[in-house]
Design a protein around this motif. Sequence first.
Motif, PDB file in Angstrom:
ATOM      1  N   HIS A 113      -1.613   3.080   7.770  1.00  0.00           N
ATOM      2  CA  HIS A 113      -2.413   2.594   6.913  1.00  0.00           C
ATOM      3  C   HIS A 113      -1.490   2.306   5.430  1.00  0.00           C
ATOM      4  N   VAL A 114      -0.368   2.508   5.433  1.00  0.00           N
ATOM      5  CA  VAL A 114       0.476   2.188   4.254  1.00  0.00           C
ATOM      6  C   VAL A 114       1.719   1.246   4.689  1.00  0.00           C
TER       7      VAL A 114
ATOM      8  N   ALA B 161       1.589   5.378  -0.608  1.00  0.00           N
ATOM      9  CA  ALA B 161       1.317   6.711  -0.361  1.00  0.00           C
ATOM     10  C   ALA B 161       2.424   7.651  -1.260  1.00  0.00           C
TER      11      ALA B 161
ATOM     12  N   TYR C  27      -0.610  12.757  -2.608  1.00  0.00           N
ATOM     13  CA  TYR C  27      -0.853  14.144  -2.143  1.00  0.00           C
ATOM     14  C   TYR C  27       0.069  15.110  -2.627  1.00  0.00           C
TER      15      TYR C  27
ATOM     16  N   ARG D  99       0.773  -1.379   0.129  1.00  0.00           N
ATOM     17  CA  ARG D  99       0.097  -0.031  -0.003  1.00  0.00           C
ATOM     18  C   ARG D  99       0.814   1.244   0.034  1.00  0.00           C
TER      19      ARG D  99
ATOM     20  N   GLU E  76       0.054  10.795  10.348  1.00  0.00           N
ATOM     21  CA  GLU E  76      -1.339  10.240  10.030  1.00  0.00           C
ATOM     22  C   GLU E  76      -1.684   8.955   9.347  1.00  0.00           C
ATOM     23  N   LEU E  77      -1.145   9.039   8.277  1.00  0.00           N
ATOM     24  CA  LEU E  77      -1.532   8.037   7.105  1.00  0.00           C
ATOM     25  C   LEU E  77      -0.469   6.818   7.479  1.00  0.00           C
TER      26      LEU E  77
ATOM     27  N   ASP F 261       0.322  14.853   7.710  1.00  0.00           N
ATOM     28  CA  ASP F 261      -0.330  13.931   6.789  1.00  0.00           C
ATOM     29  C   ASP F 261       0.199  12.757   6.721  1.00  0.00           C
TER      30      ASP F 261
ATOM     31  N   ILE G 219       6.057   4.750   1.704  1.00  0.00           N
ATOM     32  CA  ILE G 219       5.598   6.247   1.404  1.00  0.00           C
ATOM     33  C   ILE G 219       6.835   6.528   0.551  1.00  0.00           C
TER      34      ILE G 219
ATOM     35  N   ARG H 109      -2.942   6.979  -2.101  1.00  0.00           N
ATOM     36  CA  ARG H 109      -3.028   8.416  -2.108  1.00  0.00           C
ATOM     37  C   ARG H 109      -1.660   9.088  -2.847  1.00  0.00           C
TER      38      ARG H 109
END
Length: 177
Positions: A110-111, A9, A47, A7, A106-107, A103, A114, A45
């Motif tokens: 869930h990943v 981001a 961003y 996962r 916080e994320l 951000d 990055i 995501r």
Amino acid sequence: MFYSDERLALFIDGANLHAATKLLEFEIDFKLFHEEFSKYGKLLRAYYYTALMENDEHSGIKPLVDWLSYNGFTMVTKPAKEFIDSQGSRKIKGNMDIELTVDAMELAPHVDHIILFSGDGDFRSMVESVQRQGVRVTVVSTTRSQPPMIADELRRQCDNFIELDALRKAIGRSSRK
């Protein structure tokens, strides 16, 4: 360095990425950019962080911000501040480091991975923090500019480094009309 079931981001420091591509003399095609990084895993995501001048409808970044917001990117913006420095020069300030850091932290639960598009050494502590949470961090920036856009402390902290210039063919805007 990427796993297909990860996962992912993306965290894009717009001003830093723009400065790096300008030094490398190429422009990013963000449609190709999104397609390329979607191949790296499950992209949750993407961003994009940038400061905007208020009441500047003719800003060069406005069309990019609009396009990105309609095409799979989460835009994080705030008004830029204009001031006059001690030499009397007009300066614009719009640092988005705190927003990006909050951000990412916080994320992080869930990943798995990055991808940070910035060479700013101020992100070293954020990278270290998300790594402690089990998240791998890849930084995309450049060493091929003068001066290099990647801070040494950030490059040492991240799990992987991708040279932005090596992505030119995959994500660069074609010069053909």
